[in-house]
Design a protein around this motif. Structure first.
Motif, PDB file in Angstrom:
ATOM      1  N   ASP A   1       0.845  -1.204   0.000  1.00 29.04           N
ATOM      2  CA  ASP A   1       0.000   0.000   0.000  1.00 29.04           C
ATOM      3  C   ASP A   1       0.878   1.251   0.000  1.00 29.04           C
ATOM      4  O   ASP A   1       0.549   2.250  -0.651  1.00 29.04           O
ATOM      5  CB  ASP A   1      -0.913  -0.001   1.241  1.00 29.04           C
ATOM      6  CG  ASP A   1      -2.323   0.453   0.912  1.00 29.04           C
ATOM      7  OD1 ASP A   1      -2.495   1.173  -0.075  1.00 29.04           O
ATOM      8  OD2 ASP A   1      -3.254   0.113   1.663  1.00 29.04           O
TER       9      ASP A   1
ATOM     10  N   LEU B   1      -0.684  -9.778  -1.706  1.00 30.51           N
ATOM     11  CA  LEU B   1      -2.081  -9.445  -1.969  1.00 30.51           C
ATOM     12  C   LEU B   1      -2.615 -10.141  -3.224  1.00 30.51           C
ATOM     13  O   LEU B   1      -1.877 -10.339  -4.196  1.00 30.51           O
ATOM     14  CB  LEU B   1      -2.200  -7.928  -2.143  1.00 30.51           C
ATOM     15  CG  LEU B   1      -3.605  -7.345  -2.209  1.00 30.51           C
ATOM     16  CD1 LEU B   1      -4.309  -7.466  -0.859  1.00 30.51           C
ATOM     17  CD2 LEU B   1      -3.571  -5.858  -2.611  1.00 30.51           C
TER      18      LEU B   1
ATOM     19  N   PHE C   1      -8.572  -9.761  -1.162  1.00 32.07           N
ATOM     20  CA  PHE C   1      -9.500  -8.651  -0.893  1.00 32.07           C
ATOM     21  C   PHE C   1     -10.596  -8.592  -1.956  1.00 32.07           C
ATOM     22  O   PHE C   1     -10.411  -8.990  -3.102  1.00 32.07           O
ATOM     23  CB  PHE C   1      -8.761  -7.302  -0.823  1.00 32.07           C
ATOM     24  CG  PHE C   1      -8.371  -6.730  -2.161  1.00 32.07           C
ATOM     25  CD1 PHE C   1      -7.270  -7.204  -2.850  1.00 32.07           C
ATOM     26  CD2 PHE C   1      -9.114  -5.696  -2.735  1.00 32.07           C
ATOM     27  CE1 PHE C   1      -6.897  -6.674  -4.085  1.00 32.07           C
ATOM     28  CE2 PHE C   1      -8.751  -5.156  -3.970  1.00 32.07           C
ATOM     29  CZ  PHE C   1      -7.635  -5.649  -4.641  1.00 32.07           C
TER      30      PHE C   1
ATOM     31  N   SER D   1      -9.878  -9.350   3.307  1.00 29.48           N
ATOM     32  CA  SER D   1     -10.186  -7.934   3.541  1.00 29.48           C
ATOM     33  C   SER D   1     -11.437  -7.527   2.776  1.00 29.48           C
ATOM     34  O   SER D   1     -11.510  -7.733   1.548  1.00 29.48           O
ATOM     35  CB  SER D   1      -9.044  -7.043   3.044  1.00 29.48           C
ATOM     36  OG  SER D   1      -7.968  -7.100   3.922  1.00 29.48           O
TER      37      SER D   1
ATOM     38  N   GLU E   1     -12.815  -4.742   1.274  1.00 27.39           N
ATOM     39  CA  GLU E   1     -12.429  -3.385   0.882  1.00 27.39           C
ATOM     40  C   GLU E   1     -13.635  -2.440   1.001  1.00 27.39           C
ATOM     41  O   GLU E   1     -14.767  -2.836   0.711  1.00 27.39           O
ATOM     42  CB  GLU E   1     -11.903  -3.397  -0.564  1.00 27.39           C
ATOM     43  CG  GLU E   1     -11.249  -2.078  -0.945  1.00 27.39           C
ATOM     44  CD  GLU E   1     -10.976  -1.956  -2.432  1.00 27.39           C
ATOM     45  OE1 GLU E   1     -11.388  -2.829  -3.215  1.00 27.39           O
ATOM     46  OE2 GLU E   1     -10.364  -0.939  -2.809  1.00 27.39           O
TER      47      GLU E   1
ATOM     48  N   PRO F   1     -11.268  -2.772   6.279  1.00 27.18           N
ATOM     49  CA  PRO F   1     -10.583  -1.501   6.019  1.00 27.18           C
ATOM     50  C   PRO F   1     -11.509  -0.289   5.995  1.00 27.18           C
ATOM     51  O   PRO F   1     -12.663  -0.395   5.579  1.00 27.18           O
ATOM     52  CB  PRO F   1      -9.960  -1.702   4.639  1.00 27.18           C
ATOM     53  CG  PRO F   1     -10.073  -3.149   4.322  1.00 27.18           C
ATOM     54  CD  PRO F   1     -11.264  -3.651   5.095  1.00 27.18           C
TER      55      PRO F   1
ATOM     56  N   HIS G   1      -7.440  -1.488   9.040  1.00 27.03           N
ATOM     57  CA  HIS G   1      -6.594  -0.964   7.956  1.00 27.03           C
ATOM     58  C   HIS G   1      -7.188   0.399   7.606  1.00 27.03           C
ATOM     59  O   HIS G   1      -8.282   0.474   7.045  1.00 27.03           O
ATOM     60  CB  HIS G   1      -6.676  -1.944   6.769  1.00 27.03           C
ATOM     61  CG  HIS G   1      -5.943  -1.495   5.545  1.00 27.03           C
ATOM     62  ND1 HIS G   1      -4.886  -2.212   5.021  1.00 27.03           N
ATOM     63  CD2 HIS G   1      -6.119  -0.430   4.727  1.00 27.03           C
ATOM     64  CE1 HIS G   1      -4.451  -1.605   3.933  1.00 27.03           C
ATOM     65  NE2 HIS G   1      -5.180  -0.514   3.735  1.00 27.03           N
TER      66      HIS G   1
HETATM   67  O1  KIV Z   1      -7.390   0.177   1.610  1.00 25.60           O
HETATM   68  C1  KIV Z   1      -7.769  -0.979   1.372  1.00 25.60           C
HETATM   69  O2  KIV Z   1      -8.939  -1.315   1.447  1.00 25.60           O
HETATM   70  C2  KIV Z   1      -6.740  -1.929   0.977  1.00 25.60           C
HETATM   71  C3  KIV Z   1      -7.153  -3.345   0.856  1.00 25.60           C
HETATM   72  C4  KIV Z   1      -6.603  -3.954  -0.375  1.00 25.60           C
HETATM   73  C5  KIV Z   1      -6.746  -4.099   2.076  1.00 25.60           C
HETATM   74  O3  KIV Z   1      -5.594  -1.578   0.827  1.00 25.60           O
END
Ligand code: KIV
Ligand code: ZN
Length: 515
Positions: free
Chosen positions: A13, A72, A98, A138, A140, A168, A201
């Motif tokens: 990220d 990821l 995700f 995750s 998202e 997140p 996150h």
């Molecule tokens: O910000 C976000 O939702 C992400 C996901 C890929 C975990 O970076």
């Protein structure tokens, strides 16, 4: 779980920061430092996104030990295959799957129904489990997902075998109490959720990523995702160093801690900043260069009496040099006296009062009065001996591509007359310094040498700064000339004079301040 895991996503990220592109070698160096920091997991990249990312993940998995390596994947079998392949040689691998779950993302971005999303989550988590036991899912845009659908999403991932579930705040929209309530609701409604790791996150669009992460921890979350220095998309990700130190400093409040080796924080931050080219603002919490600096007289007085009056942690705890009193026009006499003491000058009250008047005059002209300035002021008090104990009378060099550099110098030494010496060296500057050492009988070591151009063009002056240490004192010398060898010689001799001037026997001899 009795501790909070740190999941570092600086390399994934964090690399999504506009303008940042790290090479595989740079990623490995950062990953090694993250392992030294003792993060629990490193997200090494998005394996299916490019060949370069795949290779970097594979090298990190192979070469970095003692830490879990994650990569990821979208909720698609092809992406998962890429992760499984890239993590083949990891000591402890994790697949991080995700899928966006908010209606906005499902309808506008993915063009998927909720049912299709649930099916993709179920299939991808089960598929990944065939190869790697540790699977993180995750959701998202979780914080903007309809809470009742989010419960279904989390139930699905849990039933499929996810070991970590991350919700997140993808666009940094959540407020701390609201984000905490989301986790509390999931924990209250889903049986068995407390047996796996819940993760947060956060992004920093409203400047709340650290506050949101800490609120999530209070609600029972035991993994925090983020980046060193808070880098990342748009306004960035959670600054891990801030969460880590909040948990350490306010352990009385949170009752949980990480396993981080906090003394590695400053080094890690500097490395990430150097490799990404993203500067750390001086006032940045924990790792900023001003985080332990005090400017106002009132604060300086307090810190001198007891550091804890204005510091809630010690600089050394996070690998910083420690309390720094910035001397300027707001500084008080006591702070100036303390700094002089640290530099080896103990002035009686009367002399300090006189010195302080001259200090104030200088501080009115200069924003920050440095140690060098203080030493120069002290040296002035010693009737300018730094100007005259060693004096360069001449300098001659011969150098070239096929020649060993040789220098001859003449130094006029007070009370001794002219001394002439010659020496060779690795280049003309080294040869000059060696010859000066011989002439002056110098034993102190050169610990740094810096040359900067003043202005541009081929006739620009070279400003040289040298730093010498005799083991007890450190002094800095300056020299400037259009001839960089002469500037170097001047800076070296300036430092030698300063070093000479602060030796107790010389200061007394010259009627200087008592050291
Ligand atoms: O910000 C976000 O939702 C992400 C996901 C890929 C975990 O970076
Ligand atoms: Zn993110």
């Amino acid at each position: 779980m009795d501790h909070v895991s740190i999941f570092d996503t600086t390399l994934r990220d964090g690399e999504q920061t506009p303008g940042v592109a790290l090479t595989a070698d740079e990623k490995i160096e950062i990953a090694r430092q993250l392992a030294a920091l003792k993060v629990d997991a490193i997200e090494a990249g998005f394996a299916a996104s490019s060949k370069g990312d795949f290779n970097a993940v594979r090298r990190i998995a192979k070469e970095v030990r003692g830490v879990q390596i994650a990569a990821l994947a979208r909720a698609e079998r092809g992406d998962i295959d890429a992760v499984v392949d890239a993590l083949k040689e990891a000591e402890s691998p994790r697949v991080h799957i995700f899928l966006a779950t908010s209606d906005l993302h499902l309808q506008k971005k993915l063009r998927m129904t909720r049912e299709q999303a649930l099916a993709a989550i179920d299939d991808s988590v089960r598929y990944a489990k065939r190869f790697i036991s540790d699977v993180e899912f995750s959701a998202e845009d979780g914080s903007r997902t309809d809470p009742s659908f989010l419960t279904e999403v989390v139930r699905t991932a849990l039933a499929a075998g996810a070991t970590v579930i991350n919700v997140p705040d993808t666009v940094g929209y959540a407020q701390p109490a609201e984000y905490a309530a989301l986790f509390s609701k999931l924990l209250a409604e889903i049986d068995g959720l407390e047996r796996i790791v819940l993760s947060c996150h956060c992004h920093d669009d409203l400047g709340l990523s650290v506050a949101n992460s800490l609120a999530a921890i209070q609600a029972g979350v035991r993994q925090v995702e983020g980046c060193i220095n808070g880098i990342g998309e748009r306004a960035g990700n959670t600054a891990l160093e801030e969460v880590i130190m909040a948990l350490r400093v306010r352990n009385d409040f949170y009752g949980v801690d990480t396993r981080i080796e906090t003394s590695q924080l400053a080094t890690t931050s500097k490395l990430v900043s150097r490799m990404t080219g993203i500067a750390v603002p001086p006032n940045k919490a924990v790792i900023g260069s001003n985080a332990f600096a005090h400017e106002s007289g009132v604060h300086q007085d307090g810190v001198i009496k007891d550091r804890r009056t204005y510091e809630i942690m010690e600089g050394s705890t996070v690998g910083q040099a420690g309390t720094r009193l910035v001397l300027g026009k707001l500084s008080g006499r006591r702070a100036v006296g303390e700094r002089l003491k640290q530099l080896g000058f103990s002035l009686p009250d009367e002399q300090l009062a006189e010195f302080f008047v001259r200090f104030k005059e200088l501080a009115d002209r200069k924003r920050e009065v440095t140690d060098d300035d203080l030493i120069a002021l002290i040296a002035e008090n010693t009737r300018g001996i730094e100007q005259r104990h060693f004096k360069l009378s001449f300098l001659q060099i011969s150098t070239g591509t096929r020649l060993l550099s040789t220098a001859t110098v003449g130094i006029e030494i007070e009370g001794k007359g002219d001394v002439e010496e010659a020496a060779t060296g690795d280049g003309p500057v080294d040869a000059v310094f060696n010859a000066i050492d011989r002439a002056c009988g110098n034993q102190a070591k050169l610990i740094s040498y810096r040359i900067e151009s003043v202005g541009t063009g081929k006739d620009a002056q070279g400003a040289v700064t040298t730093e010498l240490s005799d083991g007890e004192h450190r002094v800095t010398g300056h020299g400037i000339s259009t001839d960089i060898v002469q500037a170097s010689a001047a800076a070296y001799i300036d430092a030698l004079n300063r070093l000479w001037a602060i030796q107790p026997q010389n200061a007394e001899k010259e009627g200087a301040v008592v050291l």
